[in-house]
Design a protein around this motif. Sequence first.
Motif, PDB file in Angstrom:
ATOM      1  N   VAL A 192     -42.565 -41.911  24.900  1.00 14.56           N
ATOM      2  CA  VAL A 192     -42.664 -42.682  25.921  1.00 14.56           C
ATOM      3  C   VAL A 192     -41.357 -43.111  26.289  1.00 14.56           C
ATOM      4  CG1 VAL A 192     -43.528 -44.964  26.656  1.00 14.56           C
ATOM      5  CG2 VAL A 192     -44.946 -43.490  25.298  1.00 14.56           C
ATOM      6  N   VAL A 193     -41.186 -43.035  27.624  1.00 17.44           N
ATOM      7  CA  VAL A 193     -39.719 -43.664  28.423  1.00 17.44           C
ATOM      8  C   VAL A 193     -39.950 -44.628  29.385  1.00 17.44           C
ATOM      9  CG1 VAL A 193     -37.894 -42.751  29.477  1.00 17.44           C
ATOM     10  CG2 VAL A 193     -38.868 -41.120  28.149  1.00 17.44           C
ATOM     11  N   ASP A 194     -39.426 -45.629  28.963  1.00 18.08           N
ATOM     12  CA  ASP A 194     -39.325 -46.923  29.922  1.00 18.08           C
ATOM     13  C   ASP A 194     -38.442 -46.431  31.070  1.00 18.08           C
ATOM     14  OD1 ASP A 194     -39.928 -49.395  30.931  1.00 18.08           O
ATOM     15  OD2 ASP A 194     -38.147 -50.226  29.852  1.00 18.08           O
ATOM     16  N   SER A 195     -38.836 -46.475  32.225  1.00 14.65           N
ATOM     17  CA  SER A 195     -38.127 -46.178  33.591  1.00 14.65           C
ATOM     18  C   SER A 195     -38.533 -46.738  34.863  1.00 14.65           C
ATOM     19  CB  SER A 195     -38.077 -44.641  33.756  1.00 14.65           C
ATOM     20  OG  SER A 195     -37.428 -44.150  34.830  1.00 14.65           O
ATOM     21  N   PHE A 196     -37.714 -46.793  35.623  1.00 12.00           N
ATOM     22  CA  PHE A 196     -38.087 -47.265  37.022  1.00 12.00           C
ATOM     23  C   PHE A 196     -39.005 -46.239  37.617  1.00 12.00           C
ATOM     24  CE2 PHE A 196     -34.304 -50.132  36.362  1.00 12.00           C
ATOM     25  CZ  PHE A 196     -35.155 -51.509  36.769  1.00 12.00           C
ATOM     26  N   ASP A 197     -39.767 -46.648  38.961  1.00 10.31           N
ATOM     27  CA  ASP A 197     -40.396 -45.610  39.632  1.00 10.31           C
ATOM     28  C   ASP A 197     -39.857 -44.096  39.658  1.00 10.31           C
ATOM     29  OD1 ASP A 197     -41.843 -44.154  41.909  1.00 10.31           O
ATOM     30  OD2 ASP A 197     -43.179 -46.031  41.306  1.00 10.31           O
ATOM     31  N   LEU A 198     -40.349 -43.048  39.582  1.00  8.96           N
ATOM     32  CA  LEU A 198     -39.783 -41.603  39.800  1.00  8.96           C
ATOM     33  C   LEU A 198     -39.311 -41.622  41.267  1.00  8.96           C
ATOM     34  CD1 LEU A 198     -42.230 -39.190  37.953  1.00  8.96           C
ATOM     35  CD2 LEU A 198     -39.631 -39.649  37.588  1.00  8.96           C
ATOM     36  N   VAL A 199     -39.969 -42.308  42.347  1.00 12.64           N
ATOM     37  CA  VAL A 199     -39.418 -42.111  43.777  1.00 12.64           C
ATOM     38  C   VAL A 199     -38.405 -42.475  43.808  1.00 12.64           C
ATOM     39  CG1 VAL A 199     -40.426 -42.833  46.030  1.00 12.64           C
ATOM     40  CG2 VAL A 199     -42.036 -41.948  44.432  1.00 12.64           C
ATOM     41  N   LEU A 200     -38.089 -43.864  43.009  1.00 10.05           N
ATOM     42  CA  LEU A 200     -36.768 -44.612  43.403  1.00 10.05           C
ATOM     43  C   LEU A 200     -35.624 -43.505  42.584  1.00 10.05           C
ATOM     44  CD1 LEU A 200     -35.079 -46.924  43.999  1.00 10.05           C
ATOM     45  CD2 LEU A 200     -35.576 -47.775  41.855  1.00 10.05           C
ATOM     46  N   LEU A 201     -35.948 -42.954  41.710  1.00 11.06           N
ATOM     47  CA  LEU A 201     -34.940 -42.159  40.913  1.00 11.06           C
ATOM     48  C   LEU A 201     -34.589 -40.718  41.602  1.00 11.06           C
ATOM     49  CD1 LEU A 201     -36.148 -42.652  37.265  1.00 11.06           C
ATOM     50  CD2 LEU A 201     -34.495 -43.804  38.670  1.00 11.06           C
ATOM     51  N   ASN A 202     -35.439 -40.186  42.338  1.00 12.25           N
ATOM     52  CA  ASN A 202     -35.261 -38.985  43.051  1.00 12.25           C
ATOM     53  C   ASN A 202     -34.133 -39.191  44.225  1.00 12.25           C
ATOM     54  OD1 ASN A 202     -36.636 -36.984  41.635  1.00 12.25           O
ATOM     55  ND2 ASN A 202     -38.860 -37.762  42.573  1.00 12.25           N
ATOM     56  N   ALA A 203     -33.236 -38.356  44.422  1.00  9.34           N
ATOM     57  CA  ALA A 203     -32.273 -38.555  45.502  1.00  9.34           C
ATOM     58  C   ALA A 203     -32.953 -38.535  46.978  1.00  9.34           C
ATOM     59  CB  ALA A 203     -31.177 -37.339  45.296  1.00  9.34           C
ATOM     60  N   ASN A 204     -32.318 -38.981  47.766  1.00 10.11           N
ATOM     61  CA  ASN A 204     -32.770 -38.979  49.398  1.00 10.11           C
ATOM     62  C   ASN A 204     -32.403 -37.595  49.739  1.00 10.11           C
ATOM     63  OD1 ASN A 204     -33.247 -41.765  49.326  1.00 10.11           O
ATOM     64  ND2 ASN A 204     -31.497 -42.412  49.940  1.00 10.11           N
ATOM     65  N   HIS A 205     -33.430 -37.325  50.901  1.00 16.75           N
ATOM     66  CA  HIS A 205     -33.120 -36.308  51.858  1.00 16.75           C
ATOM     67  C   HIS A 205     -32.306 -37.004  53.004  1.00 16.75           C
ATOM     68  CE1 HIS A 205     -36.428 -37.969  53.939  1.00 16.75           C
ATOM     69  NE2 HIS A 205     -36.117 -37.439  55.068  1.00 16.75           N
ATOM     70  N   GLN A 206     -31.520 -36.225  53.638  1.00 16.66           N
ATOM     71  CA  GLN A 206     -31.056 -36.817  55.045  1.00 16.66           C
ATOM     72  C   GLN A 206     -31.892 -37.191  55.970  1.00 16.66           C
ATOM     73  OE1 GLN A 206     -27.643 -37.442  54.488  1.00 16.66           O
ATOM     74  NE2 GLN A 206     -27.393 -38.144  56.246  1.00 16.66           N
ATOM     75  N   PRO A 207     -32.040 -38.442  56.160  1.00 10.76           N
ATOM     76  CA  PRO A 207     -32.933 -39.060  57.153  1.00 10.76           C
ATOM     77  C   PRO A 207     -32.277 -39.035  58.823  1.00 10.76           C
ATOM     78  CG  PRO A 207     -32.064 -40.922  55.935  1.00 10.76           C
ATOM     79  CD  PRO A 207     -31.413 -39.769  55.437  1.00 10.76           C
ATOM     80  N   ILE A 208     -32.969 -39.181  59.753  1.00 14.07           N
ATOM     81  CA  ILE A 208     -32.474 -39.621  60.880  1.00 14.07           C
ATOM     82  C   ILE A 208     -32.540 -40.879  61.166  1.00 14.07           C
ATOM     83  CG2 ILE A 208     -33.222 -39.309  63.561  1.00 14.07           C
ATOM     84  CD1 ILE A 208     -34.942 -36.413  62.719  1.00 14.07           C
ATOM     85  N   LYS A 209     -31.343 -41.464  61.660  1.00 14.36           N
ATOM     86  CA  LYS A 209     -31.223 -42.756  61.982  1.00 14.36           C
ATOM     87  C   LYS A 209     -31.929 -43.394  63.492  1.00 14.36           C
ATOM     88  CE  LYS A 209     -28.887 -43.541  58.103  1.00 14.36           C
ATOM     89  NZ  LYS A 209     -29.634 -44.201  56.896  1.00 14.36           N
ATOM     90  N   VAL A 210     -32.645 -44.584  63.366  1.00 13.26           N
ATOM     91  CA  VAL A 210     -32.933 -45.085  64.514  1.00 13.26           C
ATOM     92  C   VAL A 210     -31.973 -46.435  64.846  1.00 13.26           C
ATOM     93  CG1 VAL A 210     -34.609 -46.590  65.630  1.00 13.26           C
ATOM     94  CG2 VAL A 210     -35.462 -44.578  63.757  1.00 13.26           C
ATOM     95  N   ASP A 211     -31.438 -46.222  66.195  1.00  9.37           N
ATOM     96  CA  ASP A 211     -30.604 -47.175  66.578  1.00  9.37           C
ATOM     97  C   ASP A 211     -31.175 -48.364  66.905  1.00  9.37           C
ATOM     98  OD1 ASP A 211     -28.237 -45.638  66.377  1.00  9.37           O
ATOM     99  OD2 ASP A 211     -28.541 -44.912  68.218  1.00  9.37           O
ATOM    100  N   GLY A 212     -30.536 -49.787  66.492  1.00  9.81           N
ATOM    101  CA  GLY A 212     -31.070 -50.921  67.241  1.00  9.81           C
ATOM    102  C   GLY A 212     -31.637 -51.782  65.930  1.00  9.81           C
ATOM    103  N   ASN A 213     -32.450 -52.811  66.413  1.00 10.16           N
ATOM    104  CA  ASN A 213     -33.054 -53.756  65.445  1.00 10.16           C
ATOM    105  C   ASN A 213     -34.367 -53.430  65.341  1.00 10.16           C
ATOM    106  OD1 ASN A 213     -30.378 -55.302  65.201  1.00 10.16           O
ATOM    107  ND2 ASN A 213     -30.966 -56.387  66.812  1.00 10.16           N
ATOM    108  N   HIS A 214     -34.702 -52.989  64.013  1.00 11.49           N
ATOM    109  CA  HIS A 214     -36.191 -52.458  63.614  1.00 11.49           C
ATOM    110  C   HIS A 214     -36.566 -53.429  62.222  1.00 11.49           C
ATOM    111  CE1 HIS A 214     -36.195 -49.640  67.043  1.00 11.49           C
ATOM    112  NE2 HIS A 214     -35.024 -49.524  66.598  1.00 11.49           N
ATOM    113  N   ILE A 215     -37.873 -53.821  62.285  1.00  6.34           N
ATOM    114  CA  ILE A 215     -38.516 -54.187  60.779  1.00  6.34           C
ATOM    115  C   ILE A 215     -39.614 -53.508  61.033  1.00  6.34           C
ATOM    116  CG2 ILE A 215     -39.318 -56.073  59.838  1.00  6.34           C
ATOM    117  CD1 ILE A 215     -37.321 -57.607  60.838  1.00  6.34           C
ATOM    118  N   ALA A 216     -39.845 -52.717  59.728  1.00  8.27           N
ATOM    119  CA  ALA A 216     -41.411 -52.260  59.430  1.00  8.27           C
ATOM    120  C   ALA A 216     -41.993 -53.332  58.635  1.00  8.27           C
ATOM    121  CB  ALA A 216     -41.124 -51.113  58.354  1.00  8.27           C
TER     122      ALA A 216
END
Length: 193
Positions: free
Chosen positions: A1-25
């Motif tokens: 058993v390995v205590d770890s943070f979520d796998l999604v968090l540990l995987n590196a990002n892909h290069q996303p497209i940036k949205v300009d301006g002020n946005h909240i999801a």
Amino acid sequence: VVDSFDLVLLNANHQPIKVDGNHIAIIPNRQLTNFIPEDSVAGLFAKLAQSSIDAGYTVHLFAHASDDMKLCRMIYEAIPNKSKTIFYQSNFSIPQTEELLSGMSGVITARYHGLVHAIKQAKSCFVIGWATKYKVLIDAIEQQEYYIDLSQQSDLSPVYTRFQKWIERGINESDKIKEIVAKIQSESKLMNY
């Protein structure tokens, strides 16, 4: 058993497209209805959405899981200013979620993986949760003052007080979050297995 943070968090990002301006999801979670009535949950998120709009942001409302879609519709209907609200009525893949969140100034989430995807993109979050996993991750990224445990909160007024602090200053903590996430990713040995 390995205590770890979520796998999604540990995987590196892909290069996303940036949205300009002020946005909240905004990523709600119908599980909150286990603690307060559905119309109160919808009203809570609608008020947070309108407060975001009043602060100069465009709101992007979407469901992380298909069982949240009804709640999203209720929230959308309760938002007074729909002209600054984008309601996505389809499910996103993981890369699409990360791409959308990469363009946000901040994220209001009640979904744990909404939190994970957002901080992976170095976005500050205002989090409404109920389980230990939320608190552990919020503590790790040093954002405790922007977390509300709804299972321990019968009065919703502290939610709005904390939200105001987040919208005024917490939303600008991306650099700090980026450093902490990079450290978590570099120190994890889970990917060695």
